[in-house]
Design a protein around this motif. Structure first.
Motif, short mmCIF file in Angstrom:
data_model
loop_
_atom_site.label_atom_id
_atom_site.label_comp_id
_atom_site.label_asym_id
_atom_site.label_seq_id
_atom_site.Cartn_x
_atom_site.Cartn_y
_atom_site.Cartn_z
N ARG A 239 -71.97 5.76 17.58
CA ARG A 239 -71.25 4.90 18.45
C ARG A 239 -69.92 4.07 17.75
NH1 ARG A 239 -71.86 3.38 23.52
NH2 ARG A 239 -73.95 4.06 23.58
N ALA A 240 -70.15 3.56 16.59
CA ALA A 240 -69.14 2.96 15.98
C ALA A 240 -67.86 3.90 15.64
CB ALA A 240 -69.68 1.88 14.70
N LYS A 241 -68.37 5.17 14.90
CA LYS A 241 -67.21 5.91 14.79
C LYS A 241 -66.38 6.34 15.93
CE LYS A 241 -69.55 7.12 10.28
NZ LYS A 241 -70.14 8.28 9.62
N ILE A 242 -67.13 6.79 16.84
CA ILE A 242 -66.49 7.16 18.18
C ILE A 242 -65.34 6.10 18.74
CG2 ILE A 242 -67.22 7.72 20.75
CD1 ILE A 242 -69.64 8.91 19.37
N GLU A 243 -66.04 4.93 18.69
CA GLU A 243 -65.17 3.96 19.11
C GLU A 243 -64.00 3.55 18.51
OE1 GLU A 243 -68.38 0.66 19.56
OE2 GLU A 243 -68.74 1.16 21.75
N ALA A 244 -64.35 3.68 17.13
CA ALA A 244 -63.14 3.47 16.08
C ALA A 244 -62.16 4.67 16.22
CB ALA A 244 -63.89 3.63 14.57
N THR A 245 -62.52 5.77 16.79
CA THR A 245 -61.34 6.81 16.94
C THR A 245 -60.61 6.64 18.24
OG1 THR A 245 -62.91 8.67 15.75
CG2 THR A 245 -61.21 9.30 17.39
N ILE A 246 -61.30 6.02 19.19
CA ILE A 246 -60.66 5.57 20.41
C ILE A 246 -59.87 4.54 20.40
CG2 ILE A 246 -61.04 4.56 22.91
CD1 ILE A 246 -63.81 6.29 22.92
N ASN A 247 -60.22 3.44 19.37
CA ASN A 247 -59.36 2.36 19.01
C ASN A 247 -58.31 3.00 18.07
OD1 ASN A 247 -58.72 -0.50 18.72
ND2 ASN A 247 -59.31 -0.11 16.70
N GLY A 248 -58.51 4.05 17.44
CA GLY A 248 -57.35 4.60 16.44
C GLY A 248 -56.41 4.88 17.21
N ALA A 249 -56.94 5.87 18.33
CA ALA A 249 -55.71 6.58 19.18
C ALA A 249 -54.95 5.33 19.95
CB ALA A 249 -56.64 7.15 20.16
N ARG A 250 -55.32 4.23 20.16
CA ARG A 250 -54.71 3.12 20.94
C ARG A 250 -54.01 2.72 19.79
NH1 ARG A 250 -60.04 1.17 23.96
NH2 ARG A 250 -60.02 2.68 25.77
N ILE A 251 -53.99 2.28 18.72
CA ILE A 251 -53.22 1.81 17.63
C ILE A 251 -52.00 2.92 17.24
CG2 ILE A 251 -52.97 1.22 15.04
CD1 ILE A 251 -56.12 0.35 15.37
N TYR A 252 -52.42 4.11 17.11
CA TYR A 252 -51.30 5.21 17.23
C TYR A 252 -50.35 5.08 18.21
CZ TYR A 252 -49.57 9.97 16.67
OH TYR A 252 -48.82 11.09 16.55
#
Length: 189
Positions: free
Chosen positions: A99-112
């Protein structure tokens, strides 16, 4: 330079890429090749985050499943993922279900996407730490991290990225060619 199919198994390459055909293909065609496509740089950063605590071959074997699950790592589409998407991904046996890695990827997309909206190109950001030129390693050692990976890691964290410690950041730098760490005997050096 790429070895032909007939000599691929006997070609001198980095020790870590020996023995597994998938690792050899990744090494021979991708690892250490300077990547300047911003979306691909982001995809690889996210995949390196998923690799934390695992072996790279695990991620490599699941890469196509990751691409399918994360809409081919289209940052705009991933940035729109919600809790239903998180639950869908948690049920996807083809990827690493953390979950933490999945959420980090979604957050990373938002930052990008936020960087893009502010006129900041992710590729220029990534390569700006080396003035657009690959850093050549000594060809003898594979450090876990370097002062440069620590600097980039701090900046990524400052921007809100997760799973971007200095070791993960250095592995990503190697993967996308910001660093060329091919061994002295490797045909790719």
């Amino acid at each position: 330079m790429t070895p032909t199919d007939t000599d691929a198994s006997s070609c001198p390459r980095c020790a870590w890429a020996q023995g597994d055909p998938l690792m050899q293909a990744y090494h021979d065609t991708e690892w250490g090749v300077p990547q300047h496509d911003p979306r691909m740089l982001w995809e690889m950063l996210m995949l390196e985050g998923f690799q934390a605590g695992l072996s790279w071959i695990t991620i490599l074997r699941k890469r196509e499943a990751f691409r399918a699950a994360f809409t081919h790592f289209d940052p705009v589409r991933v940035a729109a993922f919600d809790e239903r998407d998180v639950e869908r991904l948690m049920g996807d046996a083809g990827i690493v279900r953390a979950r933490a890695k999945i959420e980090a990827t979604i957050n990373g997309a938002r930052i990008y996407c936020a960087m893009q909206d502010q006129g900041e190109d992710f590729a220029r950001f990534c390569w700006g730490f080396t003035d657009g030129k690959p850093v050549l390693g000594d060809g003898r050692t594979l450090p876990a991290s370097t002062p440069l990976s620590e600097t980039i890691s701090k900046e990524l964290k400052r921007r809100g990225f997760k799973f971007v410690g200095p070791t993960i950041t250095y592995a990503w730098m190697q993967a996308v060619g910001i660093v060329d760490d091919h061994s002295l005997a490797c045909f790719r050096r």
